[in-house]
Enzyme design. Structure first.
Site, PDB file in Angstrom:
ATOM      1  N   SER A   1       0.740  -1.139   0.072  1.00 54.97           N
ATOM      2  CA  SER A   1      -0.064   0.013  -0.093  1.00 54.97           C
ATOM      3  C   SER A   1       0.990   1.146   0.203  1.00 54.97           C
ATOM      4  O   SER A   1       0.229   2.339  -0.508  1.00 54.97           O
ATOM      5  CB  SER A   1      -0.858   0.076   1.147  1.00 54.97           C
TER       6      SER A   1
ATOM      7  N   HIS B   1       1.627   4.560   4.926  1.00 49.88           N
ATOM      8  CA  HIS B   1       0.796   5.604   3.861  1.00 49.88           C
ATOM      9  C   HIS B   1       1.537   6.800   3.734  1.00 49.88           C
ATOM     10  O   HIS B   1       1.824   7.416   2.621  1.00 49.88           O
ATOM     11  CB  HIS B   1      -0.505   5.718   4.353  1.00 49.88           C
TER      12      HIS B   1
END
Length: 267
Positions: A144, A195
């Protein structure tokens, strides 16, 4: 090599269904190879998750640097794999056709390594600044962070558009930041630093020196080739990507500490 235990992996079946729905011949080669590699390591992980996840304690202090290579390619479960790879599918179709396969492959490798390095720096900085050594033991796994970096690049290539985040239209310019906060707010067990590391790497490429450094290192220059059908796939896969954000089950590395694992909630 540790073969994953047998069972019905619904997420994997849905991912394969999505790939075949798009059509293997319509998926550019580097994107297809990235999907195949992640699926392979999901079915045949090189190491258990706790031995492949990324943390300051394991990488920096124990010098287990191979985790920088292993962590992006390992996923906690089939749903983690599904949401990340569906997002990779539409991003790859769009970006690889725009930039060219050689340059896109270079970007994937560079982003994968740099995202891990920036993640370690952020966790180390948080541990020192807040005097919380637990940050050094936070262990993340998943693709991610790379996807957030690719999202920044994709939004840079397509400025002026809007995406739907939790029912609200958000400008592409701020979409990554809104999604970062929304995911962390709804699912606080996810890796905020992972992230954020991806966003920072993407910004280093789009607004910093990273792209120039990459060009100087290889002599490969990105192309700007458009292919027929690009608009169709962009629309279909963008819809899927928005649904990923709505469910908050996609672009999130798993956070683990020894003996525990926090998984992303899903419907």
């Amino acid at each position: 090599m540790h073969r994953r235990s047998r069972g019905v992996n619904i997420g994997l079946l849905l991912l394969l269904s999505q790939i075949f729905q798009v059509g293997i011949n319509n998926v550019p080669p580097v994107t297809l190879a990235t999907l195949a590699l992640n699926i392979w390591f999901f079915l045949n992980p090189l190491k258990p998750l706790l031995s492949s996840c990324l943390s300051v304690e394991k990488c920096y202090y124990q010098k287990d640097w191979q985790r920088l290579l292993l962590s992006p390619l390992h996923h906690a479960d089939d749903w983690h794999l599904y949401f990340n790879m569906v997002s990779m599918l539409w991003k790859g179709i769009h970006l690889e056709r725009r930039l060219g396969s050689r340059w896109f492959a270079y970007i994937i490798v560079t982003f994968s390594l740099l995202t891990g390095v920036v993640y370690l720096f952020l966790e180390f900085a948080l541990a020192e600044f807040l005097n919380e050594p637990d940050f050094k033991r936070n262990c993340a796994v998943g693709f991610s962070g790379v996807l957030f970096a690719l999202k920044v690049l994709n939004n840079h290539c397509c400025p002026g558009g809007f995406v739907n985040v939790l029912g609200f239209p958000v400008s592409n310019r701020f979409a990554c930041w809104v999604e970062l906060l929304a995911i962390h707010f709804i699912s606080p067990g996810t890796s905020f630093a992972g992230h954020l590391a991806g966003i920072l790497v993407g910004l280093m490429y789009t607004h910093g020196p990273l792209k120039k450094i990459m060009e100087l290192c290889t002599g490969i220059f990105p192309s700007n080739i458009d292919y027929p059908g690009q608009q169709y796939y962009f629309i279909v896969q963008a819809t899927l990507d928005i649904r990923i954000i709505t469910h908050m089950a996609g672009e999130v590395p798993m956070k683990m500490s020894p003996g525990t694992m926090t998984r992303t909630p899903r419907d």
